[in-house]
Design an enzyme around this catalytic site. Structure first.
Site, PDB file in Angstrom:
ATOM      1  N   ASN A   6       6.090  -8.587   1.903  1.00 25.01           N
ATOM      2  CA  ASN A   6       6.175  -7.589   2.972  1.00 25.01           C
ATOM      3  C   ASN A   6       6.575  -6.248   2.346  1.00 25.01           C
ATOM      4  O   ASN A   6       7.668  -6.115   1.795  1.00 25.01           O
ATOM      5  CB  ASN A   6       7.210  -8.071   4.000  1.00 25.01           C
ATOM      6  CG  ASN A   6       7.351  -7.107   5.163  1.00 25.01           C
ATOM      7  OD1 ASN A   6       7.354  -5.895   4.974  1.00 25.01           O
ATOM      8  ND2 ASN A   6       7.479  -7.637   6.359  1.00 25.01           N
ATOM      9  N   HIS A   9       9.247  -1.945   3.412  1.00 26.35           N
ATOM     10  CA  HIS A   9      10.402  -1.173   2.944  1.00 26.35           C
ATOM     11  C   HIS A   9      10.028  -0.030   2.000  1.00 26.35           C
ATOM     12  O   HIS A   9      10.813   0.891   1.802  1.00 26.35           O
ATOM     13  CB  HIS A   9      11.464  -2.093   2.336  1.00 26.35           C
ATOM     14  CG  HIS A   9      12.205  -2.832   3.407  1.00 26.35           C
ATOM     15  ND1 HIS A   9      13.286  -2.286   4.056  1.00 26.35           N
ATOM     16  CD2 HIS A   9      11.973  -4.023   3.971  1.00 26.35           C
ATOM     17  CE1 HIS A   9      13.696  -3.132   4.983  1.00 26.35           C
ATOM     18  NE2 HIS A   9      12.917  -4.200   4.946  1.00 26.35           N
ATOM     19  N   HIS A  42       4.078  -4.436   8.855  1.00 30.38           N
ATOM     20  CA  HIS A  42       4.412  -4.417  10.281  1.00 30.38           C
ATOM     21  C   HIS A  42       4.121  -3.015  10.808  1.00 30.38           C
ATOM     22  O   HIS A  42       4.766  -2.051  10.395  1.00 30.38           O
ATOM     23  CB  HIS A  42       5.905  -4.762  10.440  1.00 30.38           C
ATOM     24  CG  HIS A  42       6.351  -4.926  11.861  1.00 30.38           C
ATOM     25  ND1 HIS A  42       7.606  -5.377  12.188  1.00 30.38           N
ATOM     26  CD2 HIS A  42       5.732  -4.688  13.039  1.00 30.38           C
ATOM     27  CE1 HIS A  42       7.728  -5.418  13.502  1.00 30.38           C
ATOM     28  NE2 HIS A  42       6.610  -4.995  14.048  1.00 30.38           N
ATOM     29  N   ARG A  44       4.802  -0.965  13.608  1.00 35.53           N
ATOM     30  CA  ARG A  44       5.669  -0.963  14.797  1.00 35.53           C
ATOM     31  C   ARG A  44       5.159   0.043  15.815  1.00 35.53           C
ATOM     32  O   ARG A  44       4.541   1.050  15.458  1.00 35.53           O
ATOM     33  CB  ARG A  44       7.101  -0.604  14.403  1.00 35.53           C
ATOM     34  CG  ARG A  44       7.767  -1.638  13.511  1.00 35.53           C
ATOM     35  CD  ARG A  44       9.225  -1.280  13.309  1.00 35.53           C
ATOM     36  NE  ARG A  44      10.008  -1.592  14.479  1.00 35.53           N
ATOM     37  CZ  ARG A  44      10.783  -2.667  14.617  1.00 35.53           C
ATOM     38  NH1 ARG A  44      10.909  -3.514  13.636  1.00 35.53           N
ATOM     39  NH2 ARG A  44      11.438  -2.868  15.728  1.00 35.53           N
ATOM     40  N   ARG A  48       7.996   3.649  12.920  1.00 38.21           N
ATOM     41  CA  ARG A  48       9.131   4.183  12.155  1.00 38.21           C
ATOM     42  C   ARG A  48       8.981   4.029  10.646  1.00 38.21           C
ATOM     43  O   ARG A  48       9.630   4.714   9.891  1.00 38.21           O
ATOM     44  CB  ARG A  48      10.439   3.555  12.635  1.00 38.21           C
ATOM     45  CG  ARG A  48      10.694   2.175  12.168  1.00 38.21           C
ATOM     46  CD  ARG A  48      12.123   1.774  12.471  1.00 38.21           C
ATOM     47  NE  ARG A  48      12.293   1.451  13.871  1.00 38.21           N
ATOM     48  CZ  ARG A  48      13.027   0.417  14.291  1.00 38.21           C
ATOM     49  NH1 ARG A  48      13.661  -0.326  13.432  1.00 38.21           N
ATOM     50  NH2 ARG A  48      13.151   0.142  15.564  1.00 38.21           N
ATOM     51  N   GLU A  69       1.675  -7.609  11.081  1.00 39.92           N
ATOM     52  CA  GLU A  69       2.595  -7.977  12.160  1.00 39.92           C
ATOM     53  C   GLU A  69       2.533  -6.900  13.231  1.00 39.92           C
ATOM     54  O   GLU A  69       2.563  -5.707  12.901  1.00 39.92           O
ATOM     55  CB  GLU A  69       4.029  -8.046  11.646  1.00 39.92           C
ATOM     56  CG  GLU A  69       4.239  -9.085  10.579  1.00 39.92           C
ATOM     57  CD  GLU A  69       5.639  -8.966   9.985  1.00 39.92           C
ATOM     58  OE1 GLU A  69       6.419  -8.096  10.406  1.00 39.92           O
ATOM     59  OE2 GLU A  69       5.936  -9.750   9.077  1.00 39.92           O
ATOM     60  N   THR A 100      13.382  -7.108  12.932  1.00 44.03           N
ATOM     61  CA  THR A 100      12.966  -8.083  13.939  1.00 44.03           C
ATOM     62  C   THR A 100      14.054  -9.141  14.119  1.00 44.03           C
ATOM     63  O   THR A 100      14.260  -9.969  13.240  1.00 44.03           O
ATOM     64  CB  THR A 100      11.633  -8.743  13.493  1.00 44.03           C
ATOM     65  OG1 THR A 100      10.782  -7.728  12.996  1.00 44.03           O
ATOM     66  CG2 THR A 100      10.969  -9.445  14.651  1.00 44.03           C
ATOM     67  N   GLU A 150       5.092 -18.876  12.387  1.00 44.59           N
ATOM     68  CA  GLU A 150       6.032 -18.477  11.326  1.00 44.59           C
ATOM     69  C   GLU A 150       7.432 -18.650  11.902  1.00 44.59           C
ATOM     70  O   GLU A 150       7.775 -18.036  12.921  1.00 44.59           O
ATOM     71  CB  GLU A 150       5.797 -17.029  10.903  1.00 44.59           C
ATOM     72  CG  GLU A 150       6.788 -16.592   9.824  1.00 44.59           C
ATOM     73  CD  GLU A 150       6.464 -15.211   9.228  1.00 44.59           C
ATOM     74  OE1 GLU A 150       5.305 -14.766   9.321  1.00 44.59           O
ATOM     75  OE2 GLU A 150       7.397 -14.600   8.686  1.00 44.59           O
ATOM     76  N   HIS A 213      12.115 -14.058   7.020  1.00 44.95           N
ATOM     77  CA  HIS A 213      13.174 -13.163   7.489  1.00 44.95           C
ATOM     78  C   HIS A 213      14.509 -13.492   6.824  1.00 44.95           C
ATOM     79  O   HIS A 213      15.029 -14.593   6.968  1.00 44.95           O
ATOM     80  CB  HIS A 213      13.364 -13.179   9.018  1.00 44.95           C
ATOM     81  CG  HIS A 213      14.101 -11.954   9.471  1.00 44.95           C
ATOM     82  ND1 HIS A 213      13.456 -10.797   9.861  1.00 44.95           N
ATOM     83  CD2 HIS A 213      15.415 -11.685   9.511  1.00 44.95           C
ATOM     84  CE1 HIS A 213      14.354  -9.882  10.144  1.00 44.95           C
ATOM     85  NE2 HIS A 213      15.552 -10.395   9.938  1.00 44.95           N
TER      86      HIS A 213
END
Ligand code: PXP
Length: 259
Positions: A6, A9, A42, A44, A48, A69, A100, A150, A213
């Site tokens: 992922n 970041h 992701h 969003r 953001r 996602e 999340t 998931e 996660h």
């Protein structure tokens, strides 16, 4: 076990300054070289971190499958159908959350979910539901006809951090719960047991199982031991390590733990 990296970041860091660097697109070739099996991003609703152009370019240029996602909001599903990633993982989204925080609330949202899943399938996109480890959620996911689920491993990761991590680094939401070690050990075993049993149950009814996660270089081993889990999606810990070691080494180190 497969590793989805992922890369959100990287965009988090860029958006802290709202400039062009670091560009998540630059991570693609490094992820591939280091042996990642999938890129996870992701998009969003509040944009953001990942922006629409990021998603467009990442999906277009990645030589690895992309797992997008997104929330089940109809506008997000329309965007996902247009972007056509390999897979869409439907996740809950609250604007005020830092990350999340829990699995998707399936109960009571079936009509919206059904419509979203149908649209994605019409566009030949694999669908996954990000759910809490709960048997009712597994059964509903099966009824909804998705290929993947998931499991949200946040609770497992939080208990692990309380038991073995430094309290100063324990997430705020659970810091006040200074439980005795014996109680924490029991909670950790119980959560792992639940993940184990539900992964077996899900696989036995034909669902493919991923998890993610809060997984990191310390807590991932016990999850890797669950054979029915085929794939882990990991972000924060890999990007954090990459600040000091470089992204390639951070992914190589995680891949080594997944063998
Ligand atoms: N899987 C899903 C569905 C997520 O939303 C996230 C990010 O919250 C992750 C995996 C990766 O979590 P982390 O960044 O804590 O590794």
């Amino acid at each position: 076990m497969l590793l989805g990296v992922n890369i959100d970041h990287i965009a988090v860091l860029r958006e802290a300054r709202r400039i062009a660097d670091p560009d998540p697109l630059d991570a693609l070739s490094i992820c591939k070289r280091a042996g990642a099996d999938q890129i996870t991003i992701h998009l969003r609703e509040d944009r953001r971190h990942m922006q629409d152009e990021d998603a467009v370019h990442i999906i277009k240029h990645a030589s690895l499958p992309v797992n997008l996602e997104c929330a089940i909001a109809p506008e997000m599903i329309a965007i996902a159908c247009e972007l056509k990633p390999h897979r869409v993982t439907l996740v809950p989204e609250k604007r005020e959350e830092v990350t999340t925080e829990g699995g998707l609330a399936i109960l009571g949202r079936q009509p919206l979910l059904k419509e979203a899943i149908q649209k994605l399938k019409e566009h030949e996109i694999e669908v996954s539901l990000f759910i809490d480890p709960d048997i009712a959620m597994v059964q509903k996911a099966k009824e909804l006809g998705v290929e993947w689920i998931e499991f949200h491993t946040g609770k497992y990761a939080n208990i692990y951090a309380m038991l073995y991590g430094s309290l100063a680094k324990t997430p705020h939401s659970i810091k006040e719960l200074e439980l005795p070690r014996k109680t924490l050990k029991g909670m950790l075993e119980e959560e792992l047991d639940t993940l184990h049993q539900l992964s077996n149950e899900a696989a036995s009814i034909g669902l493919r199982v991923a998890a993610g996660h809060g997984l990191n270089y310390h807590n991932v081993k016990a999850i890797v031991a669950i054979e029915a889990i085929e794939e882990l999606n990991i972000g924060q810990s890999i990007i954090a390590r990459s600040v000091f070691m470089g992204l390639e080494q951070a992914i190589l180190d995680m891949k080594a733990l997944l063998l």
